[in-house]
Write a protein that holds these residues in place. Structure first.
Motif, PDB file in Angstrom:
ATOM      1  N   ARG A  95       9.921  -2.552  -9.676  1.00  4.97           N
ATOM      2  CA  ARG A  95      10.335  -3.884  -9.230  1.00  4.97           C
ATOM      3  C   ARG A  95       9.150  -4.689  -8.694  1.00  4.97           C
ATOM      4  NH1 ARG A  95      13.877  -3.198  -3.894  1.00  4.97           N
ATOM      5  NH2 ARG A  95      14.481  -5.238  -4.633  1.00  4.97           N
ATOM      6  N   ALA A  96       9.165  -5.952  -9.014  1.00  7.99           N
ATOM      7  CA  ALA A  96       8.056  -6.825  -8.633  1.00  7.99           C
ATOM      8  C   ALA A  96       7.999  -7.037  -7.125  1.00  7.99           C
ATOM      9  CB  ALA A  96       8.175  -8.163  -9.348  1.00  7.99           C
ATOM     10  N   GLU A  97       9.087  -6.680  -6.426  1.00  4.13           N
ATOM     11  CA  GLU A  97       9.088  -6.859  -4.966  1.00  4.13           C
ATOM     12  C   GLU A  97       8.248  -5.808  -4.258  1.00  4.13           C
ATOM     13  OE1 GLU A  97      11.767  -6.778  -6.912  1.00  4.13           O
ATOM     14  OE2 GLU A  97      13.466  -7.820  -6.042  1.00  4.13           O
ATOM     15  N   TYR A  98       7.646  -4.896  -5.014  1.00 11.13           N
ATOM     16  CA  TYR A  98       6.799  -3.864  -4.429  1.00 11.13           C
ATOM     17  C   TYR A  98       5.336  -4.127  -4.804  1.00 11.13           C
ATOM     18  CZ  TYR A  98      10.762  -0.717  -3.336  1.00 11.13           C
ATOM     19  OH  TYR A  98      11.891  -0.149  -2.822  1.00 11.13           O
ATOM     20  N   PRO A  99       4.747  -5.196  -4.289  1.00 10.60           N
ATOM     21  CA  PRO A  99       3.404  -5.551  -4.753  1.00 10.60           C
ATOM     22  C   PRO A  99       2.360  -4.466  -4.523  1.00 10.60           C
ATOM     23  CG  PRO A  99       4.027  -6.853  -2.832  1.00 10.60           C
ATOM     24  CD  PRO A  99       5.248  -6.123  -3.269  1.00 10.60           C
ATOM     25  N   LEU A 100       2.439  -3.815  -3.356  1.00  8.22           N
ATOM     26  CA  LEU A 100       1.437  -2.802  -3.032  1.00  8.22           C
ATOM     27  C   LEU A 100       1.570  -1.607  -3.973  1.00  8.22           C
ATOM     28  CD1 LEU A 100      -0.724  -2.551  -0.846  1.00  8.22           C
ATOM     29  CD2 LEU A 100       0.899  -1.252   0.517  1.00  8.22           C
ATOM     30  N   ALA A 101       2.836  -1.236  -4.254  1.00  4.10           N
ATOM     31  CA  ALA A 101       3.087  -0.107  -5.144  1.00  4.10           C
ATOM     32  C   ALA A 101       2.581  -0.421  -6.549  1.00  4.10           C
ATOM     33  CB  ALA A 101       4.579   0.206  -5.174  1.00  4.10           C
ATOM     34  N   VAL A 102       2.829  -1.642  -6.994  1.00  4.85           N
ATOM     35  CA  VAL A 102       2.410  -2.037  -8.337  1.00  4.85           C
ATOM     36  C   VAL A 102       0.888  -1.998  -8.426  1.00  4.85           C
ATOM     37  CG1 VAL A 102       2.334  -3.942  -9.984  1.00  4.85           C
ATOM     38  CG2 VAL A 102       4.442  -3.460  -8.732  1.00  4.85           C
ATOM     39  N   GLN A 103       0.250  -2.531  -7.392  1.00  2.00           N
ATOM     40  CA  GLN A 103      -1.213  -2.593  -7.366  1.00  2.00           C
ATOM     41  C   GLN A 103      -1.831  -1.194  -7.371  1.00  2.00           C
ATOM     42  OE1 GLN A 103      -2.541  -4.400  -3.694  1.00  2.00           O
ATOM     43  NE2 GLN A 103      -4.466  -3.290  -3.924  1.00  2.00           N
ATOM     44  N   ARG A 104      -1.289  -0.287  -6.541  1.00  2.00           N
ATOM     45  CA  ARG A 104      -1.846   1.061  -6.484  1.00  2.00           C
ATOM     46  C   ARG A 104      -1.579   1.820  -7.773  1.00  2.00           C
ATOM     47  NH1 ARG A 104      -0.685   2.455  -0.418  1.00  2.00           N
ATOM     48  NH2 ARG A 104      -2.174   0.993   0.446  1.00  2.00           N
ATOM     49  N   PHE A 105      -0.383   1.604  -8.336  1.00  4.18           N
ATOM     50  CA  PHE A 105      -0.065   2.316  -9.562  1.00  4.18           C
ATOM     51  C   PHE A 105      -0.973   1.838 -10.688  1.00  4.18           C
ATOM     52  CE2 PHE A 105       2.178   3.371 -13.416  1.00  4.18           C
ATOM     53  CZ  PHE A 105       2.424   4.711 -13.196  1.00  4.18           C
ATOM     54  N   GLN A 106      -1.216   0.543 -10.719  1.00  5.02           N
ATOM     55  CA  GLN A 106      -2.080  -0.005 -11.757  1.00  5.02           C
ATOM     56  C   GLN A 106      -3.491   0.571 -11.642  1.00  5.02           C
ATOM     57  OE1 GLN A 106      -0.843  -2.109 -14.252  1.00  5.02           O
ATOM     58  NE2 GLN A 106      -2.813  -1.509 -15.145  1.00  5.02           N
ATOM     59  N   LYS A 107      -3.966   0.696 -10.399  1.00  7.74           N
ATOM     60  CA  LYS A 107      -5.294   1.277 -10.159  1.00  7.74           C
ATOM     61  C   LYS A 107      -5.319   2.722 -10.658  1.00  7.74           C
ATOM     62  CE  LYS A 107      -9.192   1.991  -7.379  1.00  7.74           C
ATOM     63  NZ  LYS A 107      -9.828   3.057  -8.140  1.00  7.74           N
ATOM     64  N   ALA A 108      -4.254   3.466 -10.340  1.00  6.64           N
ATOM     65  CA  ALA A 108      -4.165   4.864 -10.762  1.00  6.64           C
ATOM     66  C   ALA A 108      -4.179   4.954 -12.285  1.00  6.64           C
ATOM     67  CB  ALA A 108      -2.897   5.506 -10.201  1.00  6.64           C
ATOM     68  N   LEU A 109      -3.452   4.037 -12.901  1.00  2.54           N
ATOM     69  CA  LEU A 109      -3.351   4.015 -14.362  1.00  2.54           C
ATOM     70  C   LEU A 109      -4.731   3.782 -14.987  1.00  2.54           C
ATOM     71  CD1 LEU A 109      -0.809   4.268 -16.056  1.00  2.54           C
ATOM     72  CD2 LEU A 109      -0.692   1.793 -16.182  1.00  2.54           C
ATOM     73  N   ASP A 110      -5.461   2.812 -14.436  1.00  7.12           N
ATOM     74  CA  ASP A 110      -6.793   2.514 -14.962  1.00  7.12           C
ATOM     75  C   ASP A 110      -7.725   3.719 -14.815  1.00  7.12           C
ATOM     76  OD1 ASP A 110      -5.807   0.029 -15.455  1.00  7.12           O
ATOM     77  OD2 ASP A 110      -6.731  -0.932 -13.709  1.00  7.12           O
ATOM     78  N   ASP A 111      -7.660   4.362 -13.621  1.00  7.18           N
ATOM     79  CA  ASP A 111      -8.525   5.515 -13.374  1.00  7.18           C
ATOM     80  C   ASP A 111      -8.174   6.674 -14.300  1.00  7.18           C
ATOM     81  OD1 ASP A 111      -9.716   4.046 -11.462  1.00  7.18           O
ATOM     82  OD2 ASP A 111      -8.859   5.110  -9.742  1.00  7.18           O
ATOM     83  N   ALA A 112      -6.862   6.923 -14.449  1.00  6.92           N
ATOM     84  CA  ALA A 112      -6.426   8.044 -15.284  1.00  6.92           C
ATOM     85  C   ALA A 112      -6.868   7.818 -16.727  1.00  6.92           C
ATOM     86  CB  ALA A 112      -4.910   8.197 -15.211  1.00  6.92           C
ATOM     87  N   ARG A 113      -6.816   6.569 -17.147  1.00 10.27           N
ATOM     88  CA  ARG A 113      -7.225   6.238 -18.513  1.00 10.27           C
ATOM     89  C   ARG A 113      -8.734   6.440 -18.657  1.00 10.27           C
ATOM     90  NH1 ARG A 113      -4.481   1.029 -19.218  1.00 10.27           N
ATOM     91  NH2 ARG A 113      -2.503   2.077 -19.579  1.00 10.27           N
ATOM     92  N   ALA A 114      -9.470   5.977 -17.631  1.00 17.46           N
ATOM     93  CA  ALA A 114     -10.926   6.091 -17.692  1.00 17.46           C
ATOM     94  C   ALA A 114     -11.364   7.550 -17.730  1.00 17.46           C
ATOM     95  CB  ALA A 114     -11.556   5.382 -16.497  1.00 17.46           C
ATOM     96  N   MET A 115     -10.619   8.423 -17.072  1.00 13.74           N
ATOM     97  CA  MET A 115     -11.019   9.825 -17.032  1.00 13.74           C
ATOM     98  C   MET A 115     -10.375  10.643 -18.139  1.00 13.74           C
ATOM     99  SD  MET A 115     -11.549  10.650 -13.035  1.00 13.74           S
ATOM    100  CE  MET A 115     -12.515  12.079 -13.369  1.00 13.74           C
TER     101      MET A 115
END
Lengths: 594, 129
Positions: free
Chosen positions: A235-255
């Protein structure tokens, strides 16, 4: 090597208490004192004790500081970090109970918990993939890719007895096996992070505190059922969760934990994040998938189930966040370990978001089978201000109210359903004696009426009718027949609605009718609200023998409904809007509501 | 960020990163090296000693050692003081510490298990006379 770690909670609650500023401050000070190579500041996910946030924990001692503010963090740095002196008055009260300061893991709140899904929350930095790898992150994925067949993975999950944590409790292994049995081809793995129950924030905490566990679990699920693409619906009402998950996604992809040829095994999987626009019904699986496809979020009849015909018409596994968070642990520790916790039919643990009239408002993870009493009285710390427990609401708008006499009910899917409530996603709202149960039922119906998607008549029209009758009762215009109508209408809605939203929406009404019948009768027959919550059934009066004419009530009344001269007895007239401000302000207990 | 190509690389990376979070777990059987950081200790140079202990433990990658600090114990004239507590054994208190002494204590006592008698308060230790 760092000799000390300072953990600063950066969950939504502590974050709103400016905990991010503490991290900046500490980093700056450590540099100034040349301690930046000895002491490490770690930004973590939620510890669960949100009522006492912002939270700071200092290791190796394991000292839990509560309600830290800027002045507090300055003292913690100057005293504890520089000189090793614990700042007594900021330490979490509970850990001082036995005369000495104990590590927080030994306090009532933490001792009874078993953390499986929340294993890493409050332990690692969610934005640092290295910390996740250090705690055996992605080892479960490595294990299934190199040593297990997809069938073995499904068998393991089946054997663990894990059931869906989103509310319905469908066996996860079975769900996977349905999708796996479909002919090879395009398949999807989706994660339901559209947490919508009022007062529930379990999924948010996992997303914010341990996002990599979800990526790992979805990759494992994809391997098991033969999928190569995933969607996370959050849900878009969880900005912090979305932001952290997106960061995790980018890192997981990079590694290389996502993408082509993961860990050199030839297995490929990648995923997207899809933001929900805030419709409660999109937590329902068919509505969620429809919404990912770009259509209006409305449920459709099942079968066909998503495992057969789901996203874009392809076989799809849709699991809840908490369900997925259990998967890597099951793979690593084994199905027997997981099945060793819980009851006959419900294995493992469940996360609950404790809210309402309870001391330790926050997040707890307990083994299935634990009683409500243990959660409320021991872990939750009981009811504040010495008031009496009246009811616990589980399962959000789909759940029911459990009265005091059933407090010894063990928590599992079946026993909660038996007492007219449900596990739900894990919201647990505690109500004290001042809560009016008719008002509570009305509150939840108000929510479901708003959130009903309108596709089927029983839900769209039925819930509206329920709400109108409840409003009538709380306004003192109810008749006894209304109570019968509530009952029959509830049954009709439950039996005829298209999706789980409608099928469970009458639960708050049905359960309060069953356990708090007398309270409904009191509203209808005597036009009284015993808890003093329903404004239309109340009048405020000033007791002449107690009023000394101090004029405070007249001055605070927002609508000038109180009149009287200095040192003379005051009176309240019909302009009163029953806001209760005068009662709170009167120092002589001279104003009562009847 | 470098791509991890196979499971061996993942395991190697995990092992390398382990100590980053080690102290956040319950480690009741760890050896404790405690540095006195009261006002007296700080004035006598305890912060440098604490740094030296931390660096040495890190250099030798001692996973089973917790570095802690505590306040004044009333022995101010002998600060900086370092206490080595090996579970199941008598704690040993070292006095008038400095960085060089720390290296020797970590090497001989914490790793080797043999107390450095001459650095202890009375030049003798119960069981090691």
């Amino acid at each position: 090597m760092y000799r000390s770690h300072i953990l600063v909670c950066a969950g939504t609650n502590c974050h709103s208490g400016k905990s991010d500023k503490f991290i900046e401050y500490l980093d700056e000070k450590l540099l100034e004192h040349k301690l930046n190579e000895e002491v490490k500041v770690v930004k973590t996910g939620c510890f669960g004790l949100c009522a006492f946030g912002p939270v700071v924990v200092v290791y190796p001692e394991g000292i839990f500081y509560q309600m830290v503010d800027q002045a507090g963090i300055e003292r913690i740095f100057a005293e504890h970090v520089l000189k090793g002196r614990i700042v007594d008055d900021l330490v979490y009260e509970e850990s001082k109970k036995h005369g000495v300061i104990e590590p927080f893991e030994q306090t009532d709140f933490f001792r009874k918990q078993v953390r499986v899904a929340l294993h890493n929350c409050g332990v690692i930095d969610p934005e640092d993939i290295n910390e996740y790898i250090a705690v055996d992150g992605y080892q479960a994925l490595a294990k299934v890719l190199t040593t297990m067949t997809p069938q073995q993975v499904i068998d393991e999950i089946k054997a663990s007895g894990l059931r869906g944590r989103g509310g319905a409790g469908f066996p996860t292994g079975l769900k996977w096996s349905f999708a796996a049995a479909e002919p090879a081809g395009k398949k999807y793995i989706c994660c339901n992070a559209d947490e919508g129950d009022p007062g529930a924030f379990m999924d948010r905490s996992v997303l914010e505190g341990d996002p990599h566990v979800l990526i790992e679990a979805m990759a494992i699920a994809a391997y098991a059922v033969g999928a190569d693409e995933g969607y996370k619906y959050v849900r878009a009402e969880y900005p912090l969760a979305v932001q952290r998950f997106q960061k995790a996604l980018d890192d997981a992809r990079a590694m290389g934990f996502l993408g082509e040829n993961i860990l050199g095994t030839g297995f490929s999987f990648d995923m997207h994040v899809k933001l929900g626009a805030g419709a409660f019904v999109c937590g329902e699986e068919t509505a969620l998938l429809t919404s990912i496809e770009g259509n209006r979020g409305e449920p459709r009849p099942r079968p066909p189930f998503p495992a057969v015909k789901g996203l874009f018409g392809k076989p799809t596994v849709l699991n809840n966040v908490e369900t997925l968070a259990n998967i890597p642990r099951i793979i690593m520790e084994g199905a027997d370990w997981f099945a060793g916790m819980g009851t006959e039919t419900s294995k493992g643990t469940k996360v609950f978001a404790l809210g309402g009239n309870i001391v330790n408002v926050g997040l707890v993870e307990v083994p299935m089978g634990i009683t409500l009493r243990e959660i409320v009285e021991e872990i939750g710390g009981g009811i504040p201000s010495g008031k009496k427990f009246k009811a616990a609401q589980t399962g959000g708008p789909s759940g029911g109210c459990i009265p005091a006499k059933l407090l010894d009910t063990g928590i599992d899917y079946e026993s909660l359903a038996q007492v007219g409530s449900m596990m739900g996603s894990g919201g647990l709202i505690v109500m004290d004696e001042d809560s009016c149960m008719v008002d509570i039922a009305k509150f939840y119906l108000d929510f479901t009426v708003d959130e009903s998607c309108g596709k089927c008549a029983p839900c769209r029209i039925g819930t509206k009718q329920l709400l109108e009758i409840l409003e009538k009762i709380t306004q003192g215009q109810g008749v006894m027949e209304d109570l019968d109508t509530l009952k029959t209408l509830s049954t009709h809605i439950m039996e005829n609605s298209l999706c789980a939203l409608g099928q469970t929406a009458p639960n708050p009404v049905a359960s309060t009718l069953e356990y708090f019948w007398d309270e409904y009768v009191e509203h209808v027959v005597n036009k009284k609200c015993p808890a003093g919550m329903c404004k239309d059934l109340l009048t405020y009066t000033i007791l002449p023998d107690k009023c000394i004419g101090c004029t405070i009530c007249a001055r605070v009344c927002p609508v000038n409904a109180i009149s009287g001269k200095v040192k003379e007895i005051h009176t309240i007239d019909e302009k009163c809007i029953k806001c209760g401000v005068c009662v709170d302000k009167c120092k002589f207990d001279a104003i009562i509501k009847v | 960020m470098k791509k991890i190509a196979n499971v061996e690389e993942l395991n190697a990376m995990r092992d390398k990163l382990k100590d980053k979070i080690g102290i956040r777990h319950d480690v009741p059987n760890n050896i404790q090296v405690v540095v006195g950081m009261g006002t007296c200790g700080i004035a006598a140079g305890a912060p440098a000693v604490l740094s030296a202990v931390t660096k040495e433990v890190g250099r030798l990658n001692l996973q089973n050692v917790t570095v802690a600090h505590k306040g004044c114990q009333g022995n101010c004239e002998n600060e900086p003081i370092v206490e080595v507590i090996i579970p199941g054994k008598e704690p040993v208190t070292y006095v008038n510490m400095n960085s060089q002494k720390v290296t020797k204590i970590i090497g001989e006592h914490v790793v080797g298990g043999k107390p450095v008698v001459e650095y202890s308060k009375y030049g003798r230790i119960k069981g090691f006379e």
